[in-house]
Design an enzyme around this catalytic site. Structure first.
Site, PDB file in Angstrom:
ATOM      1  N   HIS A  77       0.787  -1.242   0.000  1.00  0.00           N
ATOM      2  CA  HIS A  77       0.000   0.000   0.000  1.00  0.00           C
ATOM      3  C   HIS A  77       0.819   1.293   0.000  1.00  0.00           C
ATOM      4  O   HIS A  77       0.494   2.253   0.707  1.00  0.00           O
ATOM      5  CB  HIS A  77      -0.965  -0.009   1.192  1.00  0.00           C
ATOM      6  CG  HIS A  77      -2.045  -1.066   1.098  1.00  0.00           C
ATOM      7  ND1 HIS A  77      -2.408  -1.677  -0.077  1.00  0.00           N
ATOM      8  CD2 HIS A  77      -2.848  -1.625   2.059  1.00  0.00           C
ATOM      9  CE1 HIS A  77      -3.367  -2.552   0.146  1.00  0.00           C
ATOM     10  NE2 HIS A  77      -3.660  -2.550   1.434  1.00  0.00           N
ATOM     11  N   HIS A 125      -9.862   2.140  -0.640  1.00  0.00           N
ATOM     12  CA  HIS A 125      -9.899   1.029   0.311  1.00  0.00           C
ATOM     13  C   HIS A 125     -11.081   1.148   1.284  1.00  0.00           C
ATOM     14  O   HIS A 125     -10.922   0.948   2.497  1.00  0.00           O
ATOM     15  CB  HIS A 125      -8.568   1.002   1.072  1.00  0.00           C
ATOM     16  CG  HIS A 125      -8.157  -0.341   1.562  1.00  0.00           C
ATOM     17  ND1 HIS A 125      -8.930  -1.084   2.419  1.00  0.00           N
ATOM     18  CD2 HIS A 125      -7.062  -1.087   1.317  1.00  0.00           C
ATOM     19  CE1 HIS A 125      -8.307  -2.220   2.680  1.00  0.00           C
ATOM     20  NE2 HIS A 125      -7.174  -2.250   2.028  1.00  0.00           N
ATOM     21  N   GLU A 155     -11.465  -3.724  -3.825  1.00  0.00           N
ATOM     22  CA  GLU A 155     -10.422  -2.785  -4.252  1.00  0.00           C
ATOM     23  C   GLU A 155     -10.083  -3.074  -5.712  1.00  0.00           C
ATOM     24  O   GLU A 155      -9.264  -3.945  -6.011  1.00  0.00           O
ATOM     25  CB  GLU A 155      -9.183  -2.966  -3.376  1.00  0.00           C
ATOM     26  CG  GLU A 155      -9.461  -2.913  -1.883  1.00  0.00           C
ATOM     27  CD  GLU A 155      -8.377  -3.635  -1.075  1.00  0.00           C
ATOM     28  OE1 GLU A 155      -7.191  -3.392  -1.291  1.00  0.00           O
ATOM     29  OE2 GLU A 155      -8.741  -4.469  -0.238  1.00  0.00           O
TER      30      GLU A 155
HETATM   31  C1  BGC Z   1      -4.992  -6.466   1.833  1.00  0.00           C
HETATM   32  C2  BGC Z   1      -5.112  -7.109   3.200  1.00  0.00           C
HETATM   33  C3  BGC Z   1      -4.737  -6.075   4.233  1.00  0.00           C
HETATM   34  C4  BGC Z   1      -5.638  -4.861   4.066  1.00  0.00           C
HETATM   35  C5  BGC Z   1      -5.293  -3.767   5.020  1.00  0.00           C
HETATM   36  C6  BGC Z   1      -5.897  -5.290   1.776  1.00  0.00           C
HETATM   37  O1  BGC Z   1      -5.759  -4.649   0.539  1.00  0.00           O
HETATM   38  O2  BGC Z   1      -5.262  -7.372   0.813  1.00  0.00           O
HETATM   39  O3  BGC Z   1      -4.288  -8.226   3.311  1.00  0.00           O
HETATM   40  O4  BGC Z   1      -4.853  -6.593   5.519  1.00  0.00           O
HETATM   41  O5  BGC Z   1      -5.526  -4.363   2.774  1.00  0.00           O
HETATM   42  O6  BGC Z   1      -3.955  -3.443   4.925  1.00  0.00           O
END
Ligand code: BGC
Length: 341
Positions: free
Chosen positions: A106, A175, A306
């Protein structure tokens, strides 16, 4: 007509102001802040016309400044995992900060979810821009980014645009954590979902795709026809869904997913220009965060859709490319439609 109202949401520790924008139509009310382009509140009608907030989040800025699992935020420069935080471009190796087991996730330690964006009111919405410096969080090239939220009737559109000065990987998404029964409801087991994907990406133990693209047919990932989430989550090895689905690309804009919550009648339909969607059933929520109105958020109390590029595409030449080249435009859109059935 959508009304757009602008106000102060809070102040960052360095004194800069975070603004909030409320977009209101007859069907949906959505509030977005200039910190992280975060959707802090999204109210949609049930079949009797009652508005309820259906996204997880916090009552004030402080909640979003503390550690949290990306509630409502725009994720970048690259959403999802990059194996060992490494990639190379034209023979040059890059190392990103490691923040998820052995991997980078991320956008790094201070991704686009943790920066202040510059807002501009537009017709039916708000546009945020941000200049990501060359080398920020280890990524090459100065990247100029625009995220535009517009609300028309029952549909919220998010458009992502970017231009770069050097070749860089890019993968922008939102998200939001949804619970169509209303945020703070205990779980999503009474939701029904379908995802328009013939294939999914299997993952290894640190959640990086193995590189195979497998048919959903005959697996728990076959969501082509609506399934009940409660019973389907129970069929997944591990904690629940946290996988990339390879969307059936019929056209530039294609169908992604549909979620139906029978008790309230709420329906969320998602369309996108992206090649994939990470379907995540909030497996890592554990009830420890204090959410809006004192709500607690246990495991499986929300789902995320997402829409994005396939994870670790930067290291998998067989996946659709996630590189942006100087002179080219990054331009992706996702549509969230809220209706009742
Ligand atoms: C991921 C998860 C993660 C979440 C928060 C999602 O995009 O696939 O594994 O825990 O984001 O970080």
């Amino acid at each position: 007509m959508t009304s757009v109202t602008r106000d102060v949401f809070g102040k960052l520790p360095d004194g800069r102001t975070v603004e909030k924008f409320l977009l209101e139509s007859n069907f949906v009310k959505v509030q977005i802040i200039s910190f992280g382009c975060i959707i802090t509140c999204l109210e949609a009608k049930d079949r009797h016309g009652n508005f309820t907030d259906i996204v997880l989040g916090f009552d004030n800025l402080e909640g979003y400044l503390n550690k949290h699992p990306y509630f409502g935020a725009v994720i970048g420069r690259v959403a999802n995992r990059i194996a060992n935080g490494k990639f190379s471009i034209d023979g040059q190796d890059y190392q990103l900060p490691i923040n998820n087991g052995p991997n980078s996730i991320h956008g790094g330690l201070k991704g686009f979810d943790k920066v202040l964006w510059k807002p501009m009111e537009i017709e039916n919405g708000v546009q945020f821009s941000y200049m990501s410096a060359d080398g920020e969080e280890g990524y090459p090239g100065e990247l100029e980014v625009w995220v535009t939220y517009t609300l028309v009737g029952s549909e919220l559109t998010i458009n992502y645009k970017a231009r770069t000065s050097k070749t860089t990987p890019i993968n922008l998404t939102n998200h939001s954590y949804f619970n169509l029964a209303g945020q703070g409801s205990e779980n999503i087991y009474d939701h029904e979902i379908s995802i328009d994907a013939e294939h999914y990406l299997p993952i290894e133990d640190t959640m990086i795709p193995t590189g195979e693209v497998l048919p959903v047919q005959g697996t728990c990932f076959d969501l082509r026809k609506p399934v009940d989430l409660g019973s389907q989550i129970a069929k997944v090895k591990g904690n629940g869904f946290d996988h990339n689905f390879c969307l059936n690309i019929t056209d530039k804009q294609h169908s992604c997913a549909k979620v139906y919550h029978q008790p309230s009648g709420r329906v969320l339909t998602v369309r996108t220009t992206q090649p994939g969607v990470q379907f995540y059933t909030a497996n890592f929520l554990d009830g420890s965060l204090k959410g809006k109105g004192g709500a607690v958020y246990p495991k499986h109390s929300a789902f995320c859709l997402e829409s994005q590029a396939w994870p670790d595409a930067v290291n998998k030449p067989q996946f659709p490319t996630s590189f942006l080249y100087p002179g080219d435009d990054y331009d992706q859109t996702t549509w969230f439609n809220f209706s009742v059935q």
